[in-house]
Design an enzyme around this catalytic site. Structure first.
Site, PDB file in Angstrom:
ATOM      1  CE  LYS A   1      -3.066  10.945   8.444  1.00  0.00           C
ATOM      2  NZ  LYS A   1      -3.557   9.718   7.841  1.00  0.00           N
TER       3      LYS A   1
ATOM      4  NE  ARG B   1       9.027  -8.732  -1.227  1.00  0.00           N
ATOM      5  CZ  ARG B   1      10.205  -9.114  -0.745  1.00  0.00           C
ATOM      6  NH1 ARG B   1      10.768 -10.224  -1.154  1.00  0.00           N
ATOM      7  NH2 ARG B   1      10.828  -8.381   0.174  1.00  0.00           N
TER       8      ARG B   1
ATOM      9  CE  LYS C   1       4.889  -4.896   4.894  1.00  0.00           C
ATOM     10  NZ  LYS C   1       5.843  -4.412   5.888  1.00  0.00           N
TER      11      LYS C   1
ATOM     12  N   GLY D   1       1.209   7.817   1.081  1.00  0.00           N
ATOM     13  CA  GLY D   1       1.334   7.596   2.529  1.00  0.00           C
ATOM     14  C   GLY D   1       2.371   8.543   3.124  1.00  0.00           C
TER      15      GLY D   1
ATOM     16  N   GLY E   1       2.518   9.541   6.821  1.00  0.00           N
ATOM     17  CA  GLY E   1       2.672   8.485   7.830  1.00  0.00           C
ATOM     18  C   GLY E   1       3.958   8.602   8.627  1.00  0.00           C
ATOM     19  CE1 TYR E   2       7.505   7.217  14.284  1.00  0.00           C
ATOM     20  CE2 TYR E   2       8.199   5.169  13.238  1.00  0.00           C
ATOM     21  CZ  TYR E   2       8.364   6.131  14.217  1.00  0.00           C
ATOM     22  OH  TYR E   2       9.395   6.026  15.113  1.00  0.00           O
TER      23      TYR E   2
ATOM     24  NE  ARG F   1      -5.381   8.220   2.126  1.00  0.00           N
ATOM     25  CZ  ARG F   1      -6.406   7.678   2.767  1.00  0.00           C
ATOM     26  NH1 ARG F   1      -7.406   7.140   2.125  1.00  0.00           N
ATOM     27  NH2 ARG F   1      -6.426   7.687   4.086  1.00  0.00           N
TER      28      ARG F   1
ATOM     29  CG  HIS G   1       5.348  -8.971  13.407  1.00  0.00           C
ATOM     30  ND1 HIS G   1       4.805  -7.853  12.843  1.00  0.00           N
ATOM     31  CD2 HIS G   1       4.772 -10.024  12.760  1.00  0.00           C
ATOM     32  CE1 HIS G   1       3.952  -8.206  11.881  1.00  0.00           C
ATOM     33  NE2 HIS G   1       3.916  -9.519  11.828  1.00  0.00           N
TER      34      HIS G   1
HETATM   35  P1  NDP Z   1       1.319   4.618   9.100  1.00  0.00           P
HETATM   36  O1  NDP Z   1       0.432   3.822  10.004  1.00  0.00           O
HETATM   37  O2  NDP Z   1       1.994   5.797   9.667  1.00  0.00           O
HETATM   38  O3  NDP Z   1       0.443   5.023   7.812  1.00  0.00           O
HETATM   39  C1  NDP Z   1       1.042   5.460   6.616  1.00  0.00           C
HETATM   40  C2  NDP Z   1       0.032   6.016   5.651  1.00  0.00           C
HETATM   41  O4  NDP Z   1      -0.916   5.026   5.260  1.00  0.00           O
HETATM   42  C3  NDP Z   1      -0.822   7.141   6.176  1.00  0.00           C
HETATM   43  O5  NDP Z   1      -0.147   8.347   6.089  1.00  0.00           O
HETATM   44  C4  NDP Z   1      -2.039   7.074   5.267  1.00  0.00           C
HETATM   45  O6  NDP Z   1      -1.989   8.024   4.245  1.00  0.00           O
HETATM   46  C5  NDP Z   1      -1.927   5.737   4.592  1.00  0.00           C
HETATM   47  N1  NDP Z   1      -3.237   5.086   4.646  1.00  0.00           N
HETATM   48  C6  NDP Z   1      -3.842   4.516   5.708  1.00  0.00           C
HETATM   49  N2  NDP Z   1      -5.058   4.057   5.337  1.00  0.00           N
HETATM   50  C7  NDP Z   1      -5.190   4.326   4.028  1.00  0.00           C
HETATM   51  C8  NDP Z   1      -6.196   4.082   3.073  1.00  0.00           C
HETATM   52  N3  NDP Z   1      -7.341   3.466   3.397  1.00  0.00           N
HETATM   53  N4  NDP Z   1      -5.989   4.508   1.810  1.00  0.00           N
HETATM   54  C9  NDP Z   1      -4.860   5.108   1.477  1.00  0.00           C
HETATM   55  N5  NDP Z   1      -3.866   5.377   2.336  1.00  0.00           N
HETATM   56  C10 NDP Z   1      -4.022   4.981   3.581  1.00  0.00           C
HETATM   57  O7  NDP Z   1       2.413   3.625   8.428  1.00  0.00           O
HETATM   58  P2  NDP Z   1       3.855   3.278   8.973  1.00  0.00           P
HETATM   59  O8  NDP Z   1       4.798   4.372   8.608  1.00  0.00           O
HETATM   60  O9  NDP Z   1       3.774   2.801  10.377  1.00  0.00           O
HETATM   61  O10 NDP Z   1       4.198   1.971   8.082  1.00  0.00           O
HETATM   62  C11 NDP Z   1       4.772   2.071   6.778  1.00  0.00           C
HETATM   63  C12 NDP Z   1       5.451   0.733   6.440  1.00  0.00           C
HETATM   64  O11 NDP Z   1       6.499   0.475   7.381  1.00  0.00           O
HETATM   65  C13 NDP Z   1       4.532  -0.498   6.493  1.00  0.00           C
HETATM   66  O12 NDP Z   1       4.836  -1.356   5.418  1.00  0.00           O
HETATM   67  C14 NDP Z   1       4.874  -1.170   7.808  1.00  0.00           C
HETATM   68  O13 NDP Z   1       4.673  -2.569   7.770  1.00  0.00           O
HETATM   69  C15 NDP Z   1       6.347  -0.814   7.951  1.00  0.00           C
HETATM   70  N6  NDP Z   1       6.756  -0.738   9.385  1.00  0.00           N
HETATM   71  C16 NDP Z   1       7.858  -1.427   9.802  1.00  0.00           C
HETATM   72  C17 NDP Z   1       8.261  -1.357  11.126  1.00  0.00           C
HETATM   73  C18 NDP Z   1       9.501  -2.050  11.568  1.00  0.00           C
HETATM   74  O14 NDP Z   1       9.838  -2.064  12.760  1.00  0.00           O
HETATM   75  N7  NDP Z   1      10.243  -2.636  10.659  1.00  0.00           N
HETATM   76  C19 NDP Z   1       7.511  -0.586  12.124  1.00  0.00           C
HETATM   77  C20 NDP Z   1       6.419   0.160  11.573  1.00  0.00           C
HETATM   78  C21 NDP Z   1       6.063   0.060  10.244  1.00  0.00           C
HETATM   79  P3  NDP Z   1      -2.912   9.345   4.235  1.00  0.00           P
HETATM   80  O15 NDP Z   1      -2.098  10.409   4.826  1.00  0.00           O
HETATM   81  O16 NDP Z   1      -3.192   9.590   2.820  1.00  0.00           O
HETATM   82  O17 NDP Z   1      -4.120   9.031   5.082  1.00  0.00           O
END
Ligand code: NDP
Length: 312
Positions: free
Chosen positions: A44, A142, A138, A10, A13-14, A35, A270
């Protein structure tokens, strides 16, 4: 500091892209899962290429190809997963069960950090529907990790600053207004806001630290533990102006959820737990947990004021 071989899943991702950056900055041998399913997603692919230019190694692998996950995991000591888990974007938390199986089979991983990075799900057994799905999923992951005997660290990062500070803690808003703000209830429960780059750096510091082994690491930078009112006051000082304030009661807030689609309802749940109930700060970190800013005082974290300054 000991260097590790790290696989980030991932990584585009963000949060994931920041984990890659922090891993490289700390000199770890950094592998990023690429992927094949991302196909012609040019952004990406370009991002992955830029990681490669900075020294990361790209590994092809897919959640649809179990053996590819095992092969990727075999290359490293540490696996960090930052797969999506926010319904308004995408929620794939349970896909990690395949990764847990792969780590178990590979047998070489010294630490796994699953996609957590938020509210501690272990504290949310009484969370509301439908948002509790995030915590429930989650916790399922765990349990699989612990049943498989995989060494772990869970990172409870509290509020990503971009979502919460950007919108002055108002759901559905990520840019601070210079005119008005809606307080959630009395605006007094304290929450904890962490710059996303700091989340990544604290996480990377923890990956091979014996003090975080099989523990939850909470991110509680002391200056960033503030109520919504205090966040608004910080913004008001920066803009030199008082915002017009109104307030939404708990009952009105819960009623407004019904007008939202499923993803919106999950998000509002949330915010409810964080801003009305104070779920991030209403407990002490016990012996099962450690606190990141105490473990790594050398990290000069971004304060709420510094973060908000970016919006001026
Ligand atoms: P994103 O929505 O940015 O996605 C992260 C990655 O998930 C993508 O880069 C993608 O990888 C991968 N992904 C999506 N679909 C698939 C799939 N079908 N198979 C494999 N990989 C996949 O994630 P965030 O960064 O927003 O979230 C990351 C974590 O942070 C989460 O656990 C979230 O709950 C948590 N979070 C917490 C927040 C807070 O305020 N505390 C706010 C936001 C998130 P690829 O590049 O390979 O497609």
């Amino acid at each position: 500091m000991e260097k590790s071989k790290v696989l980030i899943i991932g990584g585009t991702g963000y949060l994931g892209k920041r984990l890659v950056k922090a891993s490289l900055a700390l000199g770890h041998e950094t592998y990023v899962l690429h992927r094949p399913e991302i196909g012609v997603d040019i952004e990406k692919v370009q991002m992955l290429l830029s990681f490669k230019e900075q020294g990361a190694k790209l590994v092809s692998g897919s959640f649809n190809d179990y053996q590819s996950l095992v092969n990727a995991v075999k290359l490293v000591d540490v696996v960090i997963c930052a797969i999506s888990g926010v319904h308004i974007r995408s929620h794939q938390i349970l896909l990690q069960l395949k990764l847990v199986d792969a780590i178990k089979e590979a047998g070489n991983v010294k630490r796994f950090l699953p996609s957590e990075f938020g509210t501690d799900p272990a504290k949310m057994a009484n969370a509301m529907e439908p948002g509790r799905v995030t915590f429930d999923d989650k916790m399922v992951v765990r349990k699989a990790i612990e049943d498989a005997g995989i060494p772990f660290t869970y990172v409870s990062a509290n509020c990503f600053a971009g979502y919460f500070l950007g919108g002055l803690c108002q759901p559905g808003s990520i840019l601070p207004s210079k005119d008005s703000v809606v307080l959630l209830g009395d605006g007094n429960p304290k929450a904890i806001y962490v710059d996303e780059d700091d989340i990544a750096m604290y996480t990377m510091k923890a990956i091979n630290d014996p003090r975080t082994l099989n523990r939850t690491m909470y991110l509680r930078p002391p200056k960033n533990i503030l109520s919504q009112r205090e966040v608004v006051e910080t913004w008001e000082k920066l803009i030199g102006k008082t915002l017009q304030k109104s307030s939404i009661s708990k009952e009105e807030f819960l009623a407004s959820m019904k007008e939202q689609n499923y993803a919106g309802q999950v998000g509002l749940t949330h915010y409810y737990h964080v801003c009305y109930e104070g779920c991030l700060t209403n407990f002490e970190i016990g012996n099962e947990g450690v606190e990141a800013s105490q473990l790594y005082p050398e990290i000069k974290y971004t304060t709420v004021e510094e973060y908000l300054r970016r919006y001026l």
